[in-house]
Scaffold this motif. Structure first.
Motif, PDB file in Angstrom:
ATOM      1  N   GLU A 114      11.323 -10.663   4.172  1.00 14.91           N
ATOM      2  CA  GLU A 114      11.036 -10.171   5.399  1.00 14.91           C
ATOM      3  C   GLU A 114       9.675 -10.070   5.675  1.00 14.91           C
ATOM      4  OE1 GLU A 114      12.381  -5.882   7.422  1.00 14.91           O
ATOM      5  OE2 GLU A 114      12.402  -6.032   5.425  1.00 14.91           O
ATOM      6  N   ALA A 117       8.080 -13.315   7.006  1.00 13.62           N
ATOM      7  CA  ALA A 117       8.434 -13.647   8.396  1.00 13.62           C
ATOM      8  C   ALA A 117       7.732 -13.028   9.265  1.00 13.62           C
ATOM      9  CB  ALA A 117      10.057 -13.044   8.565  1.00 13.62           C
ATOM     10  N   TRP A 118       7.415 -11.564   8.802  1.00 15.58           N
ATOM     11  CA  TRP A 118       6.752 -10.670   9.697  1.00 15.58           C
ATOM     12  C   TRP A 118       5.166 -11.221   9.733  1.00 15.58           C
ATOM     13  CZ3 TRP A 118       2.014  -8.034   9.579  1.00 15.58           C
ATOM     14  CH2 TRP A 118       1.671  -7.044  10.624  1.00 15.58           C
ATOM     15  N   ALA A 120       4.139 -14.490   9.167  1.00 11.88           N
ATOM     16  CA  ALA A 120       4.272 -15.590   9.935  1.00 11.88           C
ATOM     17  C   ALA A 120       4.293 -15.494  11.610  1.00 11.88           C
ATOM     18  CB  ALA A 120       5.457 -16.598   9.665  1.00 11.88           C
ATOM     19  N   ALA A 121       5.145 -14.291  12.003  1.00 16.32           N
ATOM     20  CA  ALA A 121       5.011 -13.961  13.397  1.00 16.32           C
ATOM     21  C   ALA A 121       3.868 -13.472  14.021  1.00 16.32           C
ATOM     22  CB  ALA A 121       6.340 -13.119  13.454  1.00 16.32           C
ATOM     23  N   THR A 122       2.957 -12.929  13.126  1.00 12.31           N
ATOM     24  CA  THR A 122       1.775 -12.239  13.753  1.00 12.31           C
ATOM     25  C   THR A 122       0.445 -13.339  13.639  1.00 12.31           C
ATOM     26  OG1 THR A 122       1.124 -11.217  11.744  1.00 12.31           O
ATOM     27  CG2 THR A 122       2.486 -10.197  13.064  1.00 12.31           C
TER      28      THR A 122
END
Length: 132
Positions: A114, A117-118, A120-122
């Protein structure tokens, strides 16, 4: 995930030593060494005394002090959270804590799926030093 994921954090003991060093030396900065003279120790310098290069990345701050890592080191450590701690002993010969009888030490833990993923998304996960 609602809380930001920190790429670098510090123990209470490390934060206390940072406060002591800041009182003695003024504004500080850290750079995660990648070998050479002092192994892979986190190095603490007076702010601006260590030249940040184009490939260095700002991981975050600990105790209000910027913490940088070289690009190649970041590639190696990008899946882990760095936890800066303090242990008894002599610090690196270039690092400010050298005479304190304590030394900074980098511990680490893998990010959860989790958290990864956070990150990678920022877009601001670990900017180049030049894009501060």
């Amino acid at each position: 995930m609602t809380e930001p994921v920190l790429r670098v954090t510090a123990t209470d003991q490390a934060l206390a030593l940072i406060d002591d060093l800041r009182r003695e030396h003024g504004p500080l900065m850290f750079h995660q060494s990648g070998g050479c003279c002092d192994g892979s120790a986190p190095m603490c310098f007076p702010q601006g005394e260590f030249i940040i290069g184009d490939y260095d990345r700002l991981l975050g701050e600990i105790g209000g002090v910027p913490f940088y890592i070289s690009g190649p080191q970041f590639e190696y450590w990008q899946h882990t959270q760095l936890i800066i701690d303090v242990v008894p002993g002599r610090g690196g010969m270039f690092s400010l804590e050298g005479r304190s009888g304590q030394r900074f030490l980098t511990r680490s833990r893998l990010f959860t799926d989790e958290e990864s993923a956070w990150l990678a998304a920022t877009a601001h996960a670990a900017p180049h030093a030049g894009s501060r």
